[in-house]
Write a protein that holds these residues in place. Structure first.
Motif, PDB file in Angstrom:
ATOM      1  N   ALA A  50       0.837  -1.189   0.000  1.00 59.81           N
ATOM      2  CA  ALA A  50       0.000   0.000   0.000  1.00 59.81           C
ATOM      3  C   ALA A  50       0.869   1.234   0.000  1.00 59.81           C
ATOM      4  O   ALA A  50       2.029   1.206   0.444  1.00 59.81           O
ATOM      5  CB  ALA A  50      -0.937   0.016   1.208  1.00 59.81           C
ATOM      6  N   ILE A  51       0.288   2.330  -0.489  1.00 52.86           N
ATOM      7  CA  ILE A  51       0.995   3.603  -0.529  1.00 52.86           C
ATOM      8  C   ILE A  51       0.008   4.703  -0.182  1.00 52.86           C
ATOM      9  O   ILE A  51      -1.153   4.660  -0.586  1.00 52.86           O
ATOM     10  CB  ILE A  51       1.636   3.826  -1.917  1.00 52.86           C
ATOM     11  CG1 ILE A  51       2.533   5.055  -1.920  1.00 52.86           C
ATOM     12  CG2 ILE A  51       0.583   3.896  -3.012  1.00 52.86           C
ATOM     13  CD1 ILE A  51       3.435   5.141  -3.153  1.00 52.86           C
ATOM     14  N   SER A  52       0.473   5.683   0.584  1.00 51.37           N
ATOM     15  CA  SER A  52      -0.391   6.790   0.975  1.00 51.37           C
ATOM     16  C   SER A  52      -0.643   7.709  -0.208  1.00 51.37           C
ATOM     17  O   SER A  52       0.019   7.614  -1.241  1.00 51.37           O
ATOM     18  CB  SER A  52       0.253   7.565   2.120  1.00 51.37           C
ATOM     19  OG  SER A  52       1.495   8.110   1.703  1.00 51.37           O
ATOM     20  N   TRP A  53      -1.570   8.648  -0.032  1.00 46.85           N
ATOM     21  CA  TRP A  53      -1.944   9.508  -1.148  1.00 46.85           C
ATOM     22  C   TRP A  53      -0.774  10.327  -1.662  1.00 46.85           C
ATOM     23  O   TRP A  53      -0.659  10.579  -2.864  1.00 46.85           O
ATOM     24  CB  TRP A  53      -3.093  10.437  -0.739  1.00 46.85           C
ATOM     25  CG  TRP A  53      -2.692  11.503   0.228  1.00 46.85           C
ATOM     26  CD1 TRP A  53      -2.713  11.440   1.588  1.00 46.85           C
ATOM     27  CD2 TRP A  53      -2.178  12.803  -0.099  1.00 46.85           C
ATOM     28  NE1 TRP A  53      -2.245  12.596   2.120  1.00 46.85           N
ATOM     29  CE2 TRP A  53      -1.917  13.465   1.123  1.00 46.85           C
ATOM     30  CE3 TRP A  53      -1.923  13.464  -1.297  1.00 46.85           C
ATOM     31  CZ2 TRP A  53      -1.407  14.761   1.164  1.00 46.85           C
ATOM     32  CZ3 TRP A  53      -1.418  14.752  -1.251  1.00 46.85           C
ATOM     33  CH2 TRP A  53      -1.172  15.385  -0.024  1.00 46.85           C
ATOM     34  N   SER A  54       0.114  10.718  -0.781  1.00 48.41           N
ATOM     35  CA  SER A  54       1.251  11.544  -1.176  1.00 48.41           C
ATOM     36  C   SER A  54       2.432  10.713  -1.656  1.00 48.41           C
ATOM     37  O   SER A  54       3.370  11.247  -2.258  1.00 48.41           O
ATOM     38  CB  SER A  54       1.707  12.401  -0.009  1.00 48.41           C
ATOM     39  OG  SER A  54       2.225  11.574   1.026  1.00 48.41           O
ATOM     40  N   GLY A  55       2.405   9.430  -1.370  1.00 48.76           N
ATOM     41  CA  GLY A  55       3.530   8.577  -1.711  1.00 48.76           C
ATOM     42  C   GLY A  55       4.600   8.519  -0.648  1.00 48.76           C
ATOM     43  O   GLY A  55       5.592   7.805  -0.803  1.00 48.76           O
TER      44      GLY A  55
END
Length: 123
Positions: A50-55
């Motif tokens: 998984a990766i957050s919205w900002s990366g």
């Protein structure tokens, strides 16, 4: 309505590499966490990365750590899963999904799903 389309799957020999892409429509992608999951025949769908919205935040399940890398390009509305040192046990259909909140590994907590792309690793 968000649509996700995975691509980049295929047949590769053990030890090889593939890069999966997840293209998204709509603005939701840029503020959502992205998850990659996989499902092998006869098995439940399982979390991969998984990766957050900002990366800025990423997470991986233990069996892919050090081999897979998740990334995203919000300008292109696309997420990626770079898979190296592939093993036969990585064979599965790979799915990307969106979640409004980063950190979940549960299928039920992801809101939007793509149709999947097949990855087959031969020994």
């Amino acid at each position: 309505q968000v649509q996700l389309v995975e691509s980049g799957g295929g047949l590769v020999q053990a030890g090889g590499s593939l890069r999966l892409s997840c293209g998204a429509s709509g603005r939701t992608f840029r503020t959502a966490a992205v998850g990659w999951f996989r499902q092998a025949p006869g098995k439940e769908r399982e979390f991969v990365a998984a990766i957050s919205w900002s990366g800025s935040l990423t997470s991986y399940t233990d069996f892919v750590k050090g081999r897979f890398t998740i990334s995203r390009d919000n300008a292109k509305n696309t997420a990626y899963l770079q898979m190296n040192s592939l093993k036969p046990e990585d064979t599965a259909v790979y799915y990307c999904a969106l979640n409004g909140r980063y950190g979940s590994t549960r299928v039920s907590e992801y809101d939007y799903w793509g149709q999947g792309t097949q990855v087959t690793v031969s020994s």
